[in-house]
Design a protein around this motif. Structure first.
Motif, PDB file in Angstrom:
ATOM      1  N   LEU A 109       0.888  -1.148  -0.007  1.00 15.99           N
ATOM      2  CA  LEU A 109      -0.033   0.013   0.004  1.00 15.99           C
ATOM      3  C   LEU A 109       0.705   1.319  -0.098  1.00 15.99           C
ATOM      4  CD1 LEU A 109      -2.954  -0.820   2.581  1.00 15.99           C
ATOM      5  CD2 LEU A 109      -3.201  -0.574  -0.046  1.00 15.99           C
ATOM      6  N   GLY A 110       1.871   1.218   0.571  1.00 20.16           N
ATOM      7  CA  GLY A 110       3.106   2.372   0.724  1.00 20.16           C
ATOM      8  C   GLY A 110       3.523   2.500  -0.552  1.00 20.16           C
ATOM      9  N   VAL A 111       3.969   1.675  -1.165  1.00 18.13           N
ATOM     10  CA  VAL A 111       4.501   1.789  -2.769  1.00 18.13           C
ATOM     11  C   VAL A 111       3.334   2.341  -3.552  1.00 18.13           C
ATOM     12  CG1 VAL A 111       5.269   0.266  -4.466  1.00 18.13           C
ATOM     13  CG2 VAL A 111       6.250  -0.104  -2.254  1.00 18.13           C
ATOM     14  N   LEU A 112       2.183   1.613  -3.566  1.00 14.45           N
ATOM     15  CA  LEU A 112       1.168   2.203  -4.354  1.00 14.45           C
ATOM     16  C   LEU A 112       0.724   3.799  -4.219  1.00 14.45           C
ATOM     17  CD1 LEU A 112      -1.411  -0.508  -4.437  1.00 14.45           C
ATOM     18  CD2 LEU A 112      -0.110   0.193  -6.418  1.00 14.45           C
ATOM     19  N   ALA A 113       1.126   4.045  -2.813  1.00 14.13           N
ATOM     20  CA  ALA A 113       0.682   5.426  -2.530  1.00 14.13           C
ATOM     21  C   ALA A 113       1.791   6.495  -2.863  1.00 14.13           C
ATOM     22  CB  ALA A 113       0.384   5.588  -0.943  1.00 14.13           C
ATOM     23  N   ALA A 114       3.160   5.992  -2.885  1.00  9.38           N
ATOM     24  CA  ALA A 114       3.979   6.534  -3.414  1.00  9.38           C
ATOM     25  C   ALA A 114       4.186   6.756  -5.005  1.00  9.38           C
ATOM     26  CB  ALA A 114       5.310   6.216  -2.958  1.00  9.38           C
ATOM     27  N   GLN A 115       3.550   5.971  -5.523  1.00  9.42           N
ATOM     28  CA  GLN A 115       3.682   5.879  -7.113  1.00  9.42           C
ATOM     29  C   GLN A 115       2.306   6.556  -7.600  1.00  9.42           C
ATOM     30  OE1 GLN A 115       4.713   2.076  -8.167  1.00  9.42           O
ATOM     31  NE2 GLN A 115       6.949   2.471  -8.564  1.00  9.42           N
ATOM     32  N   HIS A 116       1.372   6.491  -6.967  1.00  7.47           N
ATOM     33  CA  HIS A 116       0.128   6.989  -7.579  1.00  7.47           C
ATOM     34  C   HIS A 116      -0.560   8.090  -6.524  1.00  7.47           C
ATOM     35  CE1 HIS A 116       0.122   3.845 -10.553  1.00  7.47           C
ATOM     36  NE2 HIS A 116       0.260   3.105  -9.743  1.00  7.47           N
ATOM     37  N   ARG A 117      -0.628   9.234  -6.982  1.00  3.87           N
ATOM     38  CA  ARG A 117      -1.066  10.370  -6.060  1.00  3.87           C
ATOM     39  C   ARG A 117      -2.441  10.204  -5.430  1.00  3.87           C
ATOM     40  NH1 ARG A 117       0.500  15.336  -4.616  1.00  3.87           N
ATOM     41  NH2 ARG A 117      -1.121  16.828  -4.185  1.00  3.87           N
ATOM     42  N   ALA A 118      -3.300   9.666  -6.528  1.00  7.91           N
ATOM     43  CA  ALA A 118      -4.612   9.362  -5.970  1.00  7.91           C
ATOM     44  C   ALA A 118      -4.886   8.374  -5.011  1.00  7.91           C
ATOM     45  CB  ALA A 118      -5.397   9.073  -7.426  1.00  7.91           C
ATOM     46  N   VAL A 119      -4.200   7.257  -5.107  1.00  5.96           N
ATOM     47  CA  VAL A 119      -4.003   6.184  -4.045  1.00  5.96           C
ATOM     48  C   VAL A 119      -3.723   7.134  -2.672  1.00  5.96           C
ATOM     49  CG1 VAL A 119      -3.244   4.124  -3.383  1.00  5.96           C
ATOM     50  CG2 VAL A 119      -3.516   4.521  -5.650  1.00  5.96           C
ATOM     51  N   GLY A 120      -2.417   7.843  -2.845  1.00  4.70           N
ATOM     52  CA  GLY A 120      -2.002   8.355  -1.449  1.00  4.70           C
ATOM     53  C   GLY A 120      -3.164   9.162  -0.706  1.00  4.70           C
ATOM     54  N   LEU A 121      -3.887  10.040  -1.805  1.00  5.97           N
ATOM     55  CA  LEU A 121      -4.946  10.813  -1.077  1.00  5.97           C
ATOM     56  C   LEU A 121      -6.139  10.119  -0.541  1.00  5.97           C
ATOM     57  CD1 LEU A 121      -4.959  13.857  -4.009  1.00  5.97           C
ATOM     58  CD2 LEU A 121      -4.127  13.786  -1.803  1.00  5.97           C
ATOM     59  N   ALA A 122      -6.462   8.786  -1.413  1.00  2.00           N
ATOM     60  CA  ALA A 122      -7.441   8.253  -0.805  1.00  2.00           C
ATOM     61  C   ALA A 122      -7.266   7.194   0.536  1.00  2.00           C
ATOM     62  CB  ALA A 122      -7.878   7.014  -1.868  1.00  2.00           C
ATOM     63  N   LEU A 123      -5.938   7.154   0.629  1.00  2.00           N
ATOM     64  CA  LEU A 123      -5.432   6.426   1.974  1.00  2.00           C
ATOM     65  C   LEU A 123      -5.457   7.127   3.075  1.00  2.00           C
ATOM     66  CD1 LEU A 123      -2.774   3.506   0.655  1.00  2.00           C
ATOM     67  CD2 LEU A 123      -5.103   3.331   1.625  1.00  2.00           C
ATOM     68  N   ARG A 124      -4.927   8.626   2.818  1.00  2.00           N
ATOM     69  CA  ARG A 124      -4.814   9.491   3.892  1.00  2.00           C
ATOM     70  C   ARG A 124      -5.745   9.342   5.020  1.00  2.00           C
ATOM     71  NH1 ARG A 124      -2.124  14.646   1.681  1.00  2.00           N
ATOM     72  NH2 ARG A 124      -0.442  12.862   1.074  1.00  2.00           N
ATOM     73  N   PRO A 125      -7.130   9.675   4.732  1.00  2.00           N
ATOM     74  CA  PRO A 125      -8.063   9.781   5.588  1.00  2.00           C
ATOM     75  C   PRO A 125      -8.502   8.452   6.441  1.00  2.00           C
ATOM     76  CG  PRO A 125      -9.162   9.907   3.539  1.00  2.00           C
ATOM     77  CD  PRO A 125      -7.528  10.065   3.380  1.00  2.00           C
ATOM     78  N   VAL A 126      -8.091   7.313   5.501  1.00  2.00           N
ATOM     79  CA  VAL A 126      -8.306   5.946   6.262  1.00  2.00           C
ATOM     80  C   VAL A 126      -7.125   5.797   7.350  1.00  2.00           C
ATOM     81  CG1 VAL A 126      -8.282   3.380   5.885  1.00  2.00           C
ATOM     82  CG2 VAL A 126      -9.239   5.111   4.213  1.00  2.00           C
ATOM     83  N   LEU A 127      -6.049   6.266   7.091  1.00  2.00           N
ATOM     84  CA  LEU A 127      -4.707   6.048   7.727  1.00  2.00           C
ATOM     85  C   LEU A 127      -5.140   6.839   9.055  1.00  2.00           C
ATOM     86  CD1 LEU A 127      -1.917   5.735   5.522  1.00  2.00           C
ATOM     87  CD2 LEU A 127      -2.959   4.091   6.515  1.00  2.00           C
ATOM     88  N   ASP A 128      -5.820   8.229   8.855  1.00  2.00           N
ATOM     89  CA  ASP A 128      -5.665   9.273  10.071  1.00  2.00           C
ATOM     90  C   ASP A 128      -6.808   8.346  10.913  1.00  2.00           C
ATOM     91  OD1 ASP A 128      -4.012  10.895   8.794  1.00  2.00           O
ATOM     92  OD2 ASP A 128      -5.442  12.160   8.033  1.00  2.00           O
ATOM     93  N   LEU A 129      -7.900   8.211  10.183  1.00  2.00           N
ATOM     94  CA  LEU A 129      -8.833   7.330  11.291  1.00  2.00           C
ATOM     95  C   LEU A 129      -8.273   6.123  11.970  1.00  2.00           C
ATOM     96  CD1 LEU A 129     -11.935   6.918  11.892  1.00  2.00           C
ATOM     97  CD2 LEU A 129     -12.240   5.451  10.109  1.00  2.00           C
ATOM     98  N   LEU A 130      -7.426   5.275  11.237  1.00  2.00           N
ATOM     99  CA  LEU A 130      -7.004   4.182  12.060  1.00  2.00           C
ATOM    100  C   LEU A 130      -5.938   4.687  13.268  1.00  2.00           C
ATOM    101  CD1 LEU A 130      -6.378   1.750   9.214  1.00  2.00           C
ATOM    102  CD2 LEU A 130      -8.157   1.453  10.847  1.00  2.00           C
ATOM    103  N   GLN A 131      -5.316   5.523  13.089  1.00  2.00           N
ATOM    104  CA  GLN A 131      -4.366   6.190  13.849  1.00  2.00           C
ATOM    105  C   GLN A 131      -5.195   6.953  15.048  1.00  2.00           C
ATOM    106  OE1 GLN A 131      -1.203   7.779  11.170  1.00  2.00           O
ATOM    107  NE2 GLN A 131       0.081   6.364  12.549  1.00  2.00           N
ATOM    108  N   THR A 132      -6.042   7.682  15.014  1.00  2.00           N
ATOM    109  CA  THR A 132      -6.812   8.543  15.805  1.00  2.00           C
ATOM    110  C   THR A 132      -7.988   7.557  16.832  1.00  2.00           C
ATOM    111  OG1 THR A 132      -8.085   9.294  14.204  1.00  2.00           O
ATOM    112  CG2 THR A 132      -6.193  10.512  14.939  1.00  2.00           C
ATOM    113  N   THR A 133      -8.136   6.548  16.268  1.00  2.00           N
ATOM    114  CA  THR A 133      -9.536   5.662  16.755  1.00  2.00           C
ATOM    115  C   THR A 133      -8.841   5.182  18.039  1.00  2.00           C
ATOM    116  OG1 THR A 133     -10.144   4.889  14.617  1.00  2.00           O
ATOM    117  CG2 THR A 133     -10.897   3.490  16.478  1.00  2.00           C
TER     118      THR A 133
END
Length: 312
Positions: A109-133
């Motif tokens: 997932l980190g590789v995809l997020a680094a290579q595709h900006r859209a994937v990174g933008l889509a993952l960011r709120p999910v990661l924020d949610l997981l880290q603040t829950t």
């Protein structure tokens, strides 16, 4: 008046649909995870403790040197003297399985997020949610989908430990020098080659730092997962709290800390030369080169020269 937004009802309905739509999937995941954790725990707990004590001490000596080896010997000896060896091995098995699954999910997932900006933008709120829950909230879906026991503990631990692995993998690949990547492409390297032979090796320290964080978070969550009946040191701590047994609580908590420090020091050196490799390098550097070796061009000079000529 602000109308009530039925977030909880929507999530509850989604959980019911998932349980009704794919009942076999969760049973299969539960069986596989249970078998893997059981086999690994059996492998760790079956041999006499002195076997693992010696092996782990030697591993610490090879990876980080005599200081960590001495710490490993003292820490594991103390765990053994406290009578918590089996519980510690159960915790270690659960942590290793959860960290392996979390790393297998986080790095791609980190590789995809680094290579595709859209994937990174889509993952960011999910990661924020997981880290603040809050930590205990992770236990709720795990119980709904997998009941109680070891498997929901592994699932909750994986969800809790994934975000830093994704973020540090993405960060490491994004920080690779753009000129190095462009030079590799200029020499004809394809996209997959650039990723495998340039970006991943250069981003390895950051990726390994993410793996280290995954293991640390997995260990912290495993203790909380003791509330679900996951066993190990988490069960020792939970039992001590419910019975107001201060001595058992202190000993269980101390074993968790000793194991956490050992895993942190062992995994913090990932991506760096081990103590054994550093000793071998110093010995090689101290040996003067033979006349034949001195006449040879240094390793890698020919390909570099050829590439320089090709570049014009």
């Amino acid at each position: 008046m602000i109308p009530h937004v039925p977030v909880g009802e929507v999530v509850s309905s989604l959980v019911d649909r998932l349980l009704a739509g794919a009942p076999g999937l969760f049973d299969a995941v539960s069986v596989v995870l249970g078998l893997v954790v059981g086999a690994l725990t059996e492998a760790l707990a079956s041999p006499p403790p002195v076997v693992w004590l010696v092996l782990l001490t030697l591993a610490a000596l090879a990876v980080r040197g005599p200081r960590l080896a001495a710490y490993t010997l003292v820490a594991l000896g103390l765990v053994l003297s406290l009578g918590l060896w089996v519980a510690t091995m159960e915790t270690l098995g659960l942590v290793l399985v959860a960290a392996a699954v979390a790393t297998a999910v986080a790095v791609p997932l980190g590789v995809l997020a680094a290579q595709h900006r859209a994937v990174g933008l889509a993952l960011r709120p999910v990661l924020d949610l997981l880290q603040t829950t809050p930590v205990f909230v992770y236990l709720i879906p795990a119980v709904f989908f997998f009941g109680v026991g070891v498997v929901p503990g592994v699932v909750a631990t994986v969800l809790f430990a994934v975000p830093p692995g994704v973020r540090l993998t993405e960060l490491g690949i994004r920080q690779v020098d753009r000129e190095v990547v462009e030079a590799a492409r200029a020499f004809g390297a394809r996209r997959g080659q650039v990723l495998r032979e340039v970006q991943l090796p250069l981003a390895l320290p950051s990726i390994m730092a993410g793996v280290n964080q995954v293991i640390m978070l997995a260990l912290s969550m495993v203790v909380t997962a003791g509330l679900l009946g996951a066993g190990g040191l988490g069960a020792v701590v939970v039992r001590a709290v419910t019975q107001l047994d201060v001595a058992a609580g202190v000993e269980g908590g101390l074993a968790v800390v000793l194991l956490a420090v050992l895993l942190d020091r062992l995994t913090a050196g990932f991506g760096r030369p081990t103590a054994l490799q550093r000793v071998l390098r110093r010995r090689r550097a101290a040996v003067p080169p033979s006349p034949q070796e001195g006449a040879r061009p240094p390793a890698g000079a020919a390909p570099v020269a050829a590439r320089a000529r090709a570049a014009g």
